[in-house]
Design a protein around this motif. Structure first.
Motif, short mmCIF file in Angstrom:
data_model
loop_
_atom_site.label_atom_id
_atom_site.label_comp_id
_atom_site.label_asym_id
_atom_site.label_seq_id
_atom_site.Cartn_x
_atom_site.Cartn_y
_atom_site.Cartn_z
N LYS A 29 -18.72 166.78 55.53
CA LYS A 29 -17.60 167.73 55.43
C LYS A 29 -17.04 167.88 54.02
N LYS A 30 -17.27 166.92 53.15
CA LYS A 30 -16.77 167.02 51.77
C LYS A 30 -17.83 167.56 50.81
N ASN A 31 -19.01 167.86 51.31
CA ASN A 31 -20.09 168.35 50.46
C ASN A 31 -19.78 169.79 50.05
N LYS A 32 -19.63 170.02 48.77
CA LYS A 32 -19.22 171.33 48.23
C LYS A 32 -20.36 172.35 48.22
N LYS A 33 -21.61 171.90 48.35
CA LYS A 33 -22.74 172.82 48.30
C LYS A 33 -23.13 173.35 49.67
N LEU A 34 -22.46 172.87 50.71
CA LEU A 34 -22.78 173.29 52.07
C LEU A 34 -21.54 173.80 52.78
N SER A 35 -21.77 174.69 53.72
CA SER A 35 -20.71 175.09 54.65
C SER A 35 -21.14 174.58 56.02
N LEU A 36 -20.23 173.92 56.70
CA LEU A 36 -20.53 173.42 58.03
C LEU A 36 -20.12 174.48 59.04
N LEU A 37 -21.00 174.76 59.96
CA LEU A 37 -20.75 175.78 60.96
C LEU A 37 -20.27 175.19 62.28
N THR A 38 -20.13 173.89 62.32
CA THR A 38 -19.75 173.18 63.54
C THR A 38 -18.47 172.40 63.30
N THR A 39 -17.58 172.45 64.27
CA THR A 39 -16.34 171.69 64.20
C THR A 39 -16.40 170.55 65.22
N ALA A 40 -15.44 169.65 65.13
CA ALA A 40 -15.36 168.56 66.11
C ALA A 40 -15.19 169.12 67.52
N LEU A 61 -31.19 176.72 49.42
CA LEU A 61 -31.85 176.25 50.64
C LEU A 61 -33.22 175.68 50.31
N GLN A 62 -34.01 176.42 49.55
CA GLN A 62 -35.35 175.95 49.21
C GLN A 62 -35.29 174.68 48.38
N SER A 63 -34.33 174.59 47.49
CA SER A 63 -34.14 173.39 46.68
C SER A 63 -33.85 172.18 47.57
N LEU A 64 -32.99 172.35 48.55
CA LEU A 64 -32.66 171.26 49.47
C LEU A 64 -33.87 170.86 50.30
N ILE A 65 -34.59 171.83 50.84
CA ILE A 65 -35.79 171.54 51.64
C ILE A 65 -36.81 170.77 50.80
N ASN A 66 -37.01 171.21 49.56
CA ASN A 66 -37.97 170.54 48.67
C ASN A 66 -37.51 169.12 48.34
N PHE A 67 -36.23 168.96 48.07
CA PHE A 67 -35.69 167.63 47.75
C PHE A 67 -35.89 166.68 48.92
N GLU A 129 -27.49 160.87 53.24
CA GLU A 129 -27.50 160.30 51.88
C GLU A 129 -28.32 161.18 50.94
N LEU A 130 -29.46 161.63 51.41
CA LEU A 130 -30.30 162.50 50.58
C LEU A 130 -29.62 163.83 50.30
N ILE A 131 -29.03 164.43 51.32
CA ILE A 131 -28.34 165.71 51.12
C ILE A 131 -27.20 165.54 50.12
N ASN A 132 -26.44 164.49 50.26
CA ASN A 132 -25.33 164.28 49.33
C ASN A 132 -25.82 163.97 47.92
N ASN A 133 -26.94 163.27 47.79
CA ASN A 133 -27.54 163.05 46.46
C ASN A 133 -28.03 164.36 45.87
N TRP A 134 -28.67 165.19 46.69
CA TRP A 134 -29.13 166.50 46.23
C TRP A 134 -27.97 167.35 45.71
N SER A 135 -26.85 167.28 46.40
CA SER A 135 -25.71 168.12 46.02
C SER A 135 -25.08 167.73 44.70
N LYS A 136 -25.37 166.53 44.23
CA LYS A 136 -24.84 166.07 42.94
C LYS A 136 -25.57 166.70 41.76
N ASN A 137 -26.75 167.26 42.02
CA ASN A 137 -27.55 167.88 40.94
C ASN A 137 -27.07 169.27 40.61
#
Length: 137
Positions: A29-40, A61-67, A129-137
């Protein structure tokens, strides 16, 4: 027999999917590179077949998939590349391109994270963890 087995364990399957979905929600939820489409609230009442995240653009999207693939997480088999998509089945539909532009836009930017019974909490942790590491780039 398969149907009866799945039906008899439906509560367990839904509980597992809910647990994984809540985990994704809380950790992304704090990842700035993604929008979450699901709520609690969605998770509480939904079947949580997948956990959708929206990227900012197709390049992202392609960058994330590749990462993820570089780290042995393969989520690129996306059957939802358009509002009505038959995947590898290649059957004709009555869908008219342009008739649902918002769905067409989302289909190009969405990545659905797995919640199925073979995804353990440890595997979900690795994905996050990988998604959050990807978002730091």
């Amino acid at each position: 027999p398969l149907l009866l087995d799945r039906w008899s364990n439906l509560d367990g399957q839904l509980s597992h999917r809910r647990k994984i979905a809540y985990f994704y929600l809380n950790r992304l939820k704090k990842n700035k590179k993604l929008s979450l489409l699901t709520t609690a609230s969605d998770i509480k009442i939904g079947s949580n077949l997948r956990f959708p995240v929206l990227t900012k653009n197709q390049k992202s999207l392609q960058s994330l998939i590749n990462f993820l693939a570089q780290h042995q997480v393969f989520l690129s088999d996306r059957w939802y590349r358009q509002p009505v998509d038959s995947g590898s089945m290649k059957f004709k539909t009555a869908y008219q391109p342009g008739s649902c532009p918002q769905a067409e836009k989302v289909a190009k930017l969405i990545l659905n994270l797995p919640t199925h019974q073979n995804i353990s909490l440890t595997q979900a942790e690795k994905i996050v963890e990988l998604i959050n590491n990807w978002s730091k780039n």
